[in-house]
Design a protein around this motif. Structure first.
Motif, short mmCIF file in Angstrom:
data_model
loop_
_atom_site.label_atom_id
_atom_site.label_comp_id
_atom_site.label_asym_id
_atom_site.label_seq_id
_atom_site.Cartn_x
_atom_site.Cartn_y
_atom_site.Cartn_z
N THR A 78 -21.28 26.33 1.23
CA THR A 78 -20.55 25.10 2.09
C THR A 78 -21.70 24.47 2.77
N TYR A 79 -21.83 23.34 2.97
CA TYR A 79 -22.57 22.73 3.87
C TYR A 79 -21.95 22.13 5.08
N ALA A 80 -20.67 21.82 5.02
CA ALA A 80 -19.93 21.19 6.21
C ALA A 80 -18.37 21.42 5.77
N HIS A 81 -17.54 21.58 6.71
CA HIS A 81 -16.12 21.75 6.46
C HIS A 81 -15.35 21.40 7.74
N GLY A 82 -14.20 21.07 7.45
CA GLY A 82 -13.33 20.27 8.53
C GLY A 82 -11.95 19.99 8.14
N THR A 83 -11.27 19.50 8.98
CA THR A 83 -9.98 18.82 8.74
C THR A 83 -9.70 17.41 9.22
N ARG A 84 -8.68 16.84 8.84
CA ARG A 84 -8.63 15.55 9.16
C ARG A 84 -6.91 15.38 9.20
N VAL A 85 -6.46 14.67 10.16
CA VAL A 85 -4.88 14.47 10.26
C VAL A 85 -4.86 13.00 9.86
N LEU A 86 -3.75 12.59 9.05
CA LEU A 86 -3.46 11.35 8.72
C LEU A 86 -1.89 11.13 9.17
N VAL A 87 -1.55 9.90 9.62
CA VAL A 87 -0.16 9.64 10.03
C VAL A 87 0.14 8.37 9.06
N ARG A 88 1.35 8.56 8.36
CA ARG A 88 1.88 7.62 7.38
C ARG A 88 2.28 6.43 8.47
N LEU A 89 1.89 5.06 8.16
CA LEU A 89 2.73 3.93 9.00
C LEU A 89 3.34 3.05 8.19
N ASP A 90 4.18 2.39 8.79
CA ASP A 90 5.12 1.29 8.22
C ASP A 90 4.20 0.29 8.49
N ALA A 91 4.04 -0.72 7.54
CA ALA A 91 3.11 -1.90 7.28
C ALA A 91 3.22 -2.75 8.27
N ALA A 92 4.79 -3.08 8.38
CA ALA A 92 5.31 -4.34 9.43
C ALA A 92 5.16 -3.87 10.90
N THR A 93 5.56 -2.36 11.34
CA THR A 93 5.61 -1.95 12.68
C THR A 93 4.58 -1.33 12.98
N LEU A 94 3.75 -0.75 12.25
CA LEU A 94 2.58 0.30 12.56
C LEU A 94 3.12 1.67 13.06
N ALA B 260 0.72 -1.12 0.03
CA ALA B 260 -0.03 0.04 -0.02
C ALA B 260 0.91 1.31 0.07
N GLY B 261 2.10 1.12 0.52
CA GLY B 261 2.92 2.37 0.61
C GLY B 261 2.33 3.47 1.45
N ASP B 262 2.21 4.76 0.65
CA ASP B 262 1.58 5.87 1.35
C ASP B 262 0.09 5.74 1.68
N PHE B 263 -0.60 4.53 1.01
CA PHE B 263 -2.08 4.50 1.59
C PHE B 263 -1.88 3.80 2.64
N CYS B 264 -0.77 3.40 3.40
CA CYS B 264 -0.93 2.78 4.84
C CYS B 264 -0.73 3.63 5.91
N ASN B 265 -1.87 4.40 6.18
CA ASN B 265 -2.03 5.42 7.14
C ASN B 265 -3.21 5.27 7.96
N ALA B 266 -3.18 6.03 9.16
CA ALA B 266 -4.19 5.92 10.02
C ALA B 266 -4.56 7.63 10.25
N VAL B 267 -5.81 7.70 10.67
CA VAL B 267 -6.69 8.87 11.06
C VAL B 267 -6.12 9.08 12.73
N LYS B 268 -5.50 10.45 12.68
CA LYS B 268 -5.28 10.60 14.28
C LYS B 268 -6.54 11.48 14.65
N GLU B 269 -7.08 12.46 13.73
CA GLU B 269 -7.73 13.52 14.26
C GLU B 269 -9.03 13.76 13.06
N LEU B 270 -10.21 13.87 13.50
CA LEU B 270 -10.99 14.27 12.55
C LEU B 270 -12.13 15.31 13.21
N ARG B 271 -12.12 16.48 12.50
CA ARG B 271 -13.06 17.58 12.83
C ARG B 271 -13.92 17.94 11.94
N ILE B 272 -15.08 18.34 12.24
CA ILE B 272 -16.38 18.76 11.29
C ILE B 272 -17.08 19.44 11.85
#
Length: 152
Positions: free
Chosen positions: A115-131, A63-75
């Motif tokens: 605009t109906y809604a707006h926000g931000t999301r924080v992503l962190v890129r993860l190593d697939a083996a170690t997370l 997955a490379g760069d698609f191996c990531n996790a959401v750290k924060e979501l604000r809407i």
């Protein structure tokens, strides 16, 4: 002005990605259900990254760069979506760090004007083996820089 002569959607930064609100996305009151907004944003991001050659096909090691996790979501919800039809998600990057990024979004009218809604999301890129956090690839960073919102 007819539909044929209306100018296309214009945003001064980021990208406007078309999305469709379906009848079954609405709640019992006939409003777009609050949980559907982030789903629409996620689908828009998937479309945008696929256009740039990034995709997840089920293998986290590959997955490379698609191996990531959401750290924060604000809407924040600004106005209700009250009917099915054509809308858009305006996407951009607020910050592109070494292992993380913050993106901004708006669910808006198809032309970007309402605009109906707006926000931000924080992503962190993860190593697939170690997370554990790991760096974005240079290819991803180059694509991301095109989406950065300028400070002005």
């Amino acid at each position: 002005m007819t539909a044929e002569t209306l100018p296309g959607p214009v945003v001064s930064y980021g990208r406007l990605i078309p999305v469709t609100v379906h009848f079954d996305d609405l709640d019992a009151l006939g409003l777009l259900h609050n949980a559907r907004y982030p789903v629409m944003v996620e689908r828009a991001w998937s479309t945008l990254w696929q256009e740039r050659g990034f995709r997840f096909e089920g293998d986290w090691e590959a997955a490379g760069d698609f191996c990531n996790a959401v750290k924060e979501l604000r809407i924040s919800y600004e106005a209700p979506v009250t009917k099915p039809g054509a809308y858009a998600v305006h996407l951009w990057l607020e910050r592109l760090g070494n292992t993380g990024l913050t993106y901004g979004f708006r669910l808006c009218s198809a032309d970007g004007a309402v605009t109906y809604a707006h926000g931000t999301r924080v992503l962190v890129r993860l190593d697939a083996a170690t997370l554990r956090p790991t760096s974005w690839s240079e290819r991803f960073r180059a694509a991301g820089r095109e989406l950065l919102r300028s400070a002005d």
